[in-house]
Design a protein around this motif. Sequence first.
Motif, PDB file in Angstrom:
ATOM      1  N   PRO A 148       0.839  -1.206   0.000  1.00  0.00           N
ATOM      2  CA  PRO A 148       0.000   0.000   0.000  1.00  0.00           C
ATOM      3  C   PRO A 148       0.871   1.252   0.000  1.00  0.00           C
ATOM      4  O   PRO A 148       1.936   1.282   0.622  1.00  0.00           O
ATOM      5  CB  PRO A 148      -0.788  -0.107   1.309  1.00  0.00           C
ATOM      6  N   VAL A 149       0.406   2.272  -0.715  1.00  0.00           N
ATOM      7  CA  VAL A 149       1.105   3.549  -0.779  1.00  0.00           C
ATOM      8  C   VAL A 149       0.180   4.607  -0.184  1.00  0.00           C
ATOM      9  O   VAL A 149      -0.941   4.792  -0.658  1.00  0.00           O
ATOM     10  CB  VAL A 149       1.477   3.920  -2.229  1.00  0.00           C
ATOM     11  N   TYR A 150       0.648   5.284   0.850  1.00  0.00           N
ATOM     12  CA  TYR A 150      -0.108   6.318   1.549  1.00  0.00           C
ATOM     13  C   TYR A 150       0.469   7.675   1.186  1.00  0.00           C
ATOM     14  O   TYR A 150       1.682   7.819   1.079  1.00  0.00           O
ATOM     15  CB  TYR A 150       0.019   6.138   3.061  1.00  0.00           C
ATOM     16  N   GLY A 151      -0.398   8.670   1.027  1.00  0.00           N
ATOM     17  CA  GLY A 151       0.108  10.003   0.760  1.00  0.00           C
ATOM     18  C   GLY A 151      -0.995  10.996   0.509  1.00  0.00           C
ATOM     19  O   GLY A 151      -2.165  10.622   0.349  1.00  0.00           O
ATOM     20  N   PRO A 152      -0.624  12.273   0.452  1.00  0.00           N
ATOM     21  CA  PRO A 152      -1.606  13.308   0.147  1.00  0.00           C
ATOM     22  C   PRO A 152      -2.123  13.158  -1.277  1.00  0.00           C
ATOM     23  O   PRO A 152      -1.466  12.569  -2.143  1.00  0.00           O
ATOM     24  CB  PRO A 152      -0.831  14.609   0.345  1.00  0.00           C
ATOM     25  N   ALA A 153      -3.306  13.704  -1.520  1.00  0.00           N
ATOM     26  CA  ALA A 153      -4.001  13.540  -2.804  1.00  0.00           C
ATOM     27  C   ALA A 153      -3.124  13.904  -4.003  1.00  0.00           C
ATOM     28  O   ALA A 153      -3.068  13.156  -4.988  1.00  0.00           O
ATOM     29  CB  ALA A 153      -5.282  14.369  -2.808  1.00  0.00           C
ATOM     30  N   HIS A 154      -2.440  15.030  -3.942  1.00  0.00           N
ATOM     31  CA  HIS A 154      -1.632  15.468  -5.080  1.00  0.00           C
ATOM     32  C   HIS A 154      -0.486  14.497  -5.354  1.00  0.00           C
ATOM     33  O   HIS A 154      -0.212  14.143  -6.503  1.00  0.00           O
ATOM     34  CB  HIS A 154      -1.091  16.878  -4.837  1.00  0.00           C
ATOM     35  N   ALA A 155       0.180  14.050  -4.313  1.00  0.00           N
ATOM     36  CA  ALA A 155       1.283  13.092  -4.488  1.00  0.00           C
ATOM     37  C   ALA A 155       0.765  11.790  -5.085  1.00  0.00           C
ATOM     38  O   ALA A 155       1.389  11.228  -5.992  1.00  0.00           O
ATOM     39  CB  ALA A 155       1.981  12.829  -3.156  1.00  0.00           C
ATOM     40  N   LEU A 156      -0.382  11.309  -4.612  1.00  0.00           N
ATOM     41  CA  LEU A 156      -0.939  10.056  -5.146  1.00  0.00           C
ATOM     42  C   LEU A 156      -1.369  10.209  -6.602  1.00  0.00           C
ATOM     43  O   LEU A 156      -1.224   9.271  -7.387  1.00  0.00           O
ATOM     44  CB  LEU A 156      -2.111   9.583  -4.290  1.00  0.00           C
ATOM     45  N   ALA A 157      -1.870  11.385  -6.967  1.00  0.00           N
ATOM     46  CA  ALA A 157      -2.241  11.618  -8.371  1.00  0.00           C
ATOM     47  C   ALA A 157      -1.010  11.552  -9.270  1.00  0.00           C
ATOM     48  O   ALA A 157      -1.045  10.957 -10.352  1.00  0.00           O
ATOM     49  CB  ALA A 157      -2.944  12.965  -8.512  1.00  0.00           C
ATOM     50  N   LEU A 158       0.083  12.140  -8.824  1.00  0.00           N
ATOM     51  CA  LEU A 158       1.334  12.092  -9.589  1.00  0.00           C
ATOM     52  C   LEU A 158       1.861  10.660  -9.675  1.00  0.00           C
ATOM     53  O   LEU A 158       2.321  10.218 -10.727  1.00  0.00           O
ATOM     54  CB  LEU A 158       2.378  13.009  -8.964  1.00  0.00           C
ATOM     55  N   VAL A 159       1.784   9.921  -8.570  1.00  0.00           N
ATOM     56  CA  VAL A 159       2.233   8.533  -8.552  1.00  0.00           C
ATOM     57  C   VAL A 159       1.375   7.684  -9.487  1.00  0.00           C
ATOM     58  O   VAL A 159       1.892   6.875 -10.255  1.00  0.00           O
ATOM     59  CB  VAL A 159       2.208   7.967  -7.109  1.00  0.00           C
ATOM     60  N   ARG A 160       0.052   7.875  -9.431  1.00  0.00           N
ATOM     61  CA  ARG A 160      -0.848   7.105 -10.305  1.00  0.00           C
ATOM     62  C   ARG A 160      -0.495   7.341 -11.776  1.00  0.00           C
ATOM     63  O   ARG A 160      -0.434   6.412 -12.573  1.00  0.00           O
ATOM     64  CB  ARG A 160      -2.310   7.474 -10.040  1.00  0.00           C
ATOM     65  N   GLU A 161      -0.236   8.586 -12.142  1.00  0.00           N
ATOM     66  CA  GLU A 161       0.138   8.914 -13.522  1.00  0.00           C
ATOM     67  C   GLU A 161       1.448   8.221 -13.906  1.00  0.00           C
ATOM     68  O   GLU A 161       1.563   7.630 -14.974  1.00  0.00           O
ATOM     69  CB  GLU A 161       0.276  10.429 -13.676  1.00  0.00           C
ATOM     70  N   ARG A 162       2.415   8.281 -13.037  1.00  0.00           N
ATOM     71  CA  ARG A 162       3.707   7.642 -13.297  1.00  0.00           C
ATOM     72  C   ARG A 162       3.541   6.136 -13.443  1.00  0.00           C
ATOM     73  O   ARG A 162       4.121   5.511 -14.319  1.00  0.00           O
ATOM     74  CB  ARG A 162       4.677   7.967 -12.162  1.00  0.00           C
ATOM     75  N   LEU A 163       2.753   5.527 -12.572  1.00  0.00           N
ATOM     76  CA  LEU A 163       2.559   4.071 -12.614  1.00  0.00           C
ATOM     77  C   LEU A 163       1.814   3.645 -13.862  1.00  0.00           C
ATOM     78  O   LEU A 163       2.058   2.561 -14.399  1.00  0.00           O
ATOM     79  CB  LEU A 163       1.842   3.593 -11.346  1.00  0.00           C
ATOM     80  N   THR A 164       0.923   4.492 -14.357  1.00  0.00           N
ATOM     81  CA  THR A 164       0.234   4.208 -15.619  1.00  0.00           C
ATOM     82  C   THR A 164       1.241   4.171 -16.768  1.00  0.00           C
ATOM     83  O   THR A 164       1.165   3.313 -17.639  1.00  0.00           O
ATOM     84  CB  THR A 164      -0.849   5.268 -15.894  1.00  0.00           C
ATOM     85  N   GLU A 165       2.195   5.092 -16.743  1.00  0.00           N
ATOM     86  CA  GLU A 165       3.260   5.104 -17.757  1.00  0.00           C
ATOM     87  C   GLU A 165       4.078   3.819 -17.701  1.00  0.00           C
ATOM     88  O   GLU A 165       4.619   3.385 -18.703  1.00  0.00           O
ATOM     89  CB  GLU A 165       4.183   6.306 -17.543  1.00  0.00           C
ATOM     90  N   TRP A 166       4.189   3.233 -16.532  1.00  0.00           N
ATOM     91  CA  TRP A 166       4.937   1.985 -16.334  1.00  0.00           C
ATOM     92  C   TRP A 166       4.055   0.762 -16.587  1.00  0.00           C
ATOM     93  O   TRP A 166       4.456  -0.362 -16.334  1.00  0.00           O
ATOM     94  CB  TRP A 166       5.488   1.927 -14.908  1.00  0.00           C
ATOM     95  N   HIS A 167       2.815   0.987 -17.001  1.00  0.00           N
ATOM     96  CA  HIS A 167       1.862  -0.082 -17.338  1.00  0.00           C
ATOM     97  C   HIS A 167       1.358  -0.863 -16.125  1.00  0.00           C
ATOM     98  O   HIS A 167       1.013  -2.038 -16.252  1.00  0.00           O
ATOM     99  CB  HIS A 167       2.435  -1.027 -18.402  1.00  0.00           C
TER     100      HIS A 167
END
Length: 131
Positions: A89-108
Amino acid sequence: MNRERLRLIPLGGLGEVGMNCLALEQGDDIILIDCGVTFSDGTFGSDVIHPRFDYVLRHRDRLRGLVLTHGHEDHIGAVPYLLDEVMVPVYGPAHALALVRERLTEWHFDDDELDLRQTECGRPFEVGSFK
């Protein structure tokens, strides 16, 4: 109250700018605080350098989660490298999680395999034995 010894294990970011990643170990639980990258000065032949995860991978059964403090690259840039090795699990503020989600999508990574948990400033939360 948990009175077990707390160990701090820097995986990156100690004595350098960038690559922030700190393991906190208490009892049977380990959490990571941040998971960032640093950028090469050109001498290593790579563009991005991330922390070594050897320690947490050897103890992956005790890793309870990753807590992000904010969304700068030196704090979130290595999340895909970590999750490629161990899904937590990854915990974090909304903005950080949005950036992480975008990055992880790029990584498929698929959204359904991710466990992203939003935290709120000033509101306590628990990760394993840590609060």
